[in-house]
Design a protein around this motif. Sequence first.
Motif, mmCIF file in Angstrom:
data_model
loop_
_atom_site.group_PDB
_atom_site.id
_atom_site.type_symbol
_atom_site.label_atom_id
_atom_site.label_comp_id
_atom_site.label_asym_id
_atom_site.label_seq_id
_atom_site.Cartn_x
_atom_site.Cartn_y
_atom_site.Cartn_z
ATOM 1 N N THR A 167 77.032 32.386 63.353
ATOM 2 C CA THR A 167 76.635 33.658 63.946
ATOM 3 C C THR A 167 75.208 33.594 64.461
ATOM 4 O OG1 THR A 167 78.164 34.903 62.540
ATOM 5 C CG2 THR A 167 76.307 36.119 63.497
ATOM 6 N N ARG A 168 74.313 32.997 63.702
ATOM 7 C CA ARG A 168 72.921 32.873 64.149
ATOM 8 C C ARG A 168 72.838 32.084 65.452
ATOM 9 N NH1 ARG A 168 67.684 33.485 62.521
ATOM 10 N NH2 ARG A 168 66.217 32.040 63.492
ATOM 11 N N LYS A 169 73.597 30.994 65.538
ATOM 12 C CA LYS A 169 73.572 30.184 66.756
ATOM 13 C C LYS A 169 74.138 30.968 67.943
ATOM 14 C CE LYS A 169 73.930 25.944 64.055
ATOM 15 N NZ LYS A 169 74.847 24.894 63.532
ATOM 16 N N CYS A 170 75.121 31.818 67.684
ATOM 17 C CA CYS A 170 75.657 32.671 68.752
ATOM 18 C C CYS A 170 74.610 33.688 69.199
ATOM 19 C CB CYS A 170 76.917 33.388 68.267
ATOM 20 S SG CYS A 170 78.368 32.330 68.121
ATOM 21 N N LEU A 171 73.873 34.252 68.250
ATOM 22 C CA LEU A 171 72.819 35.204 68.598
ATOM 23 C C LEU A 171 71.710 34.536 69.411
ATOM 24 C CD1 LEU A 171 72.431 37.326 65.328
ATOM 25 C CD2 LEU A 171 73.512 37.997 67.481
ATOM 26 N N GLU A 172 71.442 33.281 69.118
ATOM 27 C CA GLU A 172 70.448 32.536 69.905
ATOM 28 C C GLU A 172 70.909 32.412 71.352
ATOM 29 O OE1 GLU A 172 70.190 28.959 67.642
ATOM 30 O OE2 GLU A 172 68.617 29.723 66.294
ATOM 31 N N VAL A 173 72.214 32.208 71.552
ATOM 32 C CA VAL A 173 72.764 32.162 72.908
ATOM 33 C C VAL A 173 72.609 33.515 73.584
ATOM 34 C CG1 VAL A 173 74.889 31.910 74.252
ATOM 35 C CG2 VAL A 173 74.394 30.309 72.392
ATOM 36 N N MET A 174 72.913 34.574 72.869
ATOM 37 C CA MET A 174 72.829 35.920 73.438
ATOM 38 C C MET A 174 71.392 36.283 73.797
ATOM 39 S SD MET A 174 75.976 36.788 73.537
ATOM 40 C CE MET A 174 76.513 38.494 73.453
ATOM 41 N N LEU A 175 70.444 35.892 72.963
ATOM 42 C CA LEU A 175 69.037 36.154 73.270
ATOM 43 C C LEU A 175 68.589 35.313 74.461
ATOM 44 C CD1 LEU A 175 66.273 37.390 72.742
ATOM 45 C CD2 LEU A 175 65.881 35.620 70.995
ATOM 46 N N LYS A 176 68.990 34.071 74.492
ATOM 47 C CA LYS A 176 68.642 33.183 75.612
ATOM 48 C C LYS A 176 69.046 33.801 76.945
ATOM 49 C CE LYS A 176 70.113 28.721 77.585
ATOM 50 N NZ LYS A 176 70.954 27.507 77.340
ATOM 51 N N TRP A 177 70.227 34.426 76.982
ATOM 52 C CA TRP A 177 70.735 35.012 78.219
ATOM 53 C C TRP A 177 70.493 36.518 78.304
ATOM 54 C CZ3 TRP A 177 72.081 32.406 82.389
ATOM 55 C CH2 TRP A 177 72.337 31.045 82.256
ATOM 56 N N LYS A 178 69.768 37.042 77.313
ATOM 57 C CA LYS A 178 69.411 38.472 77.308
ATOM 58 C C LYS A 178 70.655 39.347 77.464
ATOM 59 C CE LYS A 178 64.874 37.387 79.271
ATOM 60 N NZ LYS A 178 63.900 37.644 80.361
ATOM 61 N N HIS A 179 71.667 39.030 76.680
ATOM 62 C CA HIS A 179 72.979 39.650 76.827
ATOM 63 C C HIS A 179 73.186 40.779 75.820
ATOM 64 C CE1 HIS A 179 77.308 40.137 77.096
ATOM 65 N NE2 HIS A 179 77.328 39.323 78.146
ATOM 66 N N PRO A 180 73.745 41.919 76.222
ATOM 67 C CA PRO A 180 74.019 43.033 75.306
ATOM 68 C C PRO A 180 74.939 42.612 74.165
ATOM 69 C CG PRO A 180 74.277 43.733 77.593
ATOM 70 C CD PRO A 180 74.112 42.248 77.623
ATOM 71 N N THR A 181 74.551 42.976 72.939
ATOM 72 C CA THR A 181 75.224 42.482 71.745
ATOM 73 C C THR A 181 75.356 43.578 70.695
ATOM 74 O OG1 THR A 181 74.170 40.325 72.112
ATOM 75 C CG2 THR A 181 75.157 40.702 69.941
ATOM 76 N N GLY A 182 76.502 43.650 70.077
ATOM 77 C CA GLY A 182 76.699 44.527 68.933
ATOM 78 C C GLY A 182 77.123 43.718 67.726
ATOM 79 N N ILE A 183 76.789 44.199 66.552
ATOM 80 C CA ILE A 183 77.156 43.518 65.306
ATOM 81 C C ILE A 183 77.753 44.540 64.348
ATOM 82 C CG2 ILE A 183 76.297 42.279 63.275
ATOM 83 C CD1 ILE A 183 74.042 41.185 65.045
ATOM 84 N N ILE A 184 78.853 44.167 63.685
ATOM 85 C CA ILE A 184 79.426 44.967 62.608
ATOM 86 C C ILE A 184 79.446 44.102 61.355
ATOM 87 C CG2 ILE A 184 81.415 46.295 61.795
ATOM 88 C CD1 ILE A 184 82.338 46.469 64.722
ATOM 89 N N THR A 185 78.872 44.586 60.260
ATOM 90 C CA THR A 185 78.846 43.784 59.044
ATOM 91 C C THR A 185 78.689 44.648 57.805
ATOM 92 O OG1 THR A 185 77.820 41.886 57.935
ATOM 93 C CG2 THR A 185 76.346 43.388 59.113
ATOM 94 N N LYS A 186 79.129 44.091 56.676
ATOM 95 C CA LYS A 186 78.888 44.688 55.358
ATOM 96 C C LYS A 186 77.825 43.899 54.596
ATOM 97 C CE LYS A 186 83.527 46.489 54.292
ATOM 98 N NZ LYS A 186 84.238 46.290 55.563
ATOM 99 N N ASN A 187 77.296 42.860 55.202
ATOM 100 C CA ASN A 187 76.485 41.903 54.467
ATOM 101 C C ASN A 187 75.007 42.003 54.841
ATOM 102 O OD1 ASN A 187 75.484 39.568 53.130
ATOM 103 N ND2 ASN A 187 77.493 38.611 53.286
ATOM 104 N N SER A 188 74.154 42.002 53.852
ATOM 105 C CA SER A 188 72.718 42.055 54.088
ATOM 106 C C SER A 188 72.184 40.749 54.668
ATOM 107 C CB SER A 188 71.979 42.370 52.783
ATOM 108 O OG SER A 188 72.266 41.397 51.790
ATOM 109 N N LEU A 189 73.034 39.736 54.779
ATOM 110 C CA LEU A 189 72.615 38.462 55.378
ATOM 111 C C LEU A 189 72.142 38.639 56.820
ATOM 112 C CD1 LEU A 189 72.368 35.375 55.104
ATOM 113 C CD2 LEU A 189 74.790 35.208 55.760
ATOM 114 N N ILE A 190 72.488 39.721 57.447
ATOM 115 C CA ILE A 190 72.012 39.996 58.799
ATOM 116 C C ILE A 190 70.489 39.992 58.858
ATOM 117 C CG2 ILE A 190 72.078 42.507 58.469
ATOM 118 C CD1 ILE A 190 72.814 42.826 61.388
ATOM 119 N N LEU A 191 69.827 40.323 57.751
ATOM 120 C CA LEU A 191 68.363 40.358 57.735
ATOM 121 C C LEU A 191 67.756 38.958 57.876
ATOM 122 C CD1 LEU A 191 67.658 43.038 54.971
ATOM 123 C CD2 LEU A 191 67.730 43.321 57.463
ATOM 124 N N ARG A 192 68.517 37.939 57.583
ATOM 125 C CA ARG A 192 68.042 36.567 57.812
ATOM 126 C C ARG A 192 67.690 36.350 59.274
ATOM 127 N NH1 ARG A 192 72.680 32.342 58.149
ATOM 128 N NH2 ARG A 192 72.841 33.537 60.081
#
Length: 356
Positions: A148-173
């Motif tokens: 997931t982190r590597k996917c977010l790096e791709v999304m940031l690289k391309w400045k792409h609109p992104t949503g996340i749904i999670t129950k896990n506090s690991l998102i804070l990493r």
Amino acid sequence: MSADFLKGRGAQKNIHNRFFENSHEVLDEYLNFCEAEGEETDKNKTNYIEVFPKTFVNKVDSPDVGMGFSANPYQGCEHGCVYCYARNSHEYWGYGAGLDFERNILFKKNAPQLLEEKITSKNWQGNTIIFSGNTDCYQPLERKLQITRKCLEVMLKWKHPTGIITKNSLILRDLDILKEMTKLNIISANISITSLSEDTRRLLEPRTASIKQRLKTVETLSENGIPVRVMMAPIIPSLNSHEILPLVKKVAELGAVDVGYTIVRLNGQIAEIFKDWASKTIPDKAERILNQIAECHGGNLNDSQWGRRMKGEGTISEQVKDTMAIAKKKYLKDRKIEPLDASHFLQLKNPQMKLF
């Protein structure tokens, strides 16, 4: 709680895959033999299996879920939420919707590459992609694999609109990435909080982050300017339906800008899984809860009708709807999540746009 309760799991048994002609069952003779020999009949271990999909971003046709495209780095989910609608999807991978769903986790290491290929393809127009449309993108295995982190790096690289749904506090990493994305208004987070009770959480969602951690996640994301919507999903009559007002009040105090909800529906194989779970964990309430769930869906435990299936019908559903409306009016008035901005992506993908 039943003596044969399987600790650390939501589903309490395996369910036959409807697409398989043959099924198997564990005979008493085998169980007696294992007990006599001092052997374990079920080690209750989680298996991790790499798969190699050719596509990663999925178009969502349902008008009920509020997303156009989703992406799931994992299939199956170790969180083990007993009510999870995604359990049925595990049958398409050749597994069962019960214990198999939380003990056989499929992961897609090639997801970041497939994602970049998709969003840089000629006809892609920058539609928001939601991570975890099916299973949680921050489930325990993500801590090690970081897909997931590597996917977010791709999304940031391309400045792409992104949503996340999670129950896990690991998102804070991944707060470092999310903070950069929020500067461009290309990120929003949906944190699922079904209850404020840790006891309820342990029964319903055995391997998710604690309620305390999830509330802290809402607060930390909000403090860093990342818009947070809390999902009270699902609301289960007589189990967490009484918590609507206090839950909305609490997350509003922590900075959430919106709260959404669904009424539980036990689609496909989930009904059998949920009924078995209820009989073993809350036997004194099981019949009442199941009857009230059915009351929300025209006498059935499931409703597949678009436009109705997520919110239910009848007296109980109307009470939930009205209570949620009161809570949002009282605690979330004048708050809203702004639409994400696709212009940065479109200009980056096609620099000639700047000339017009």
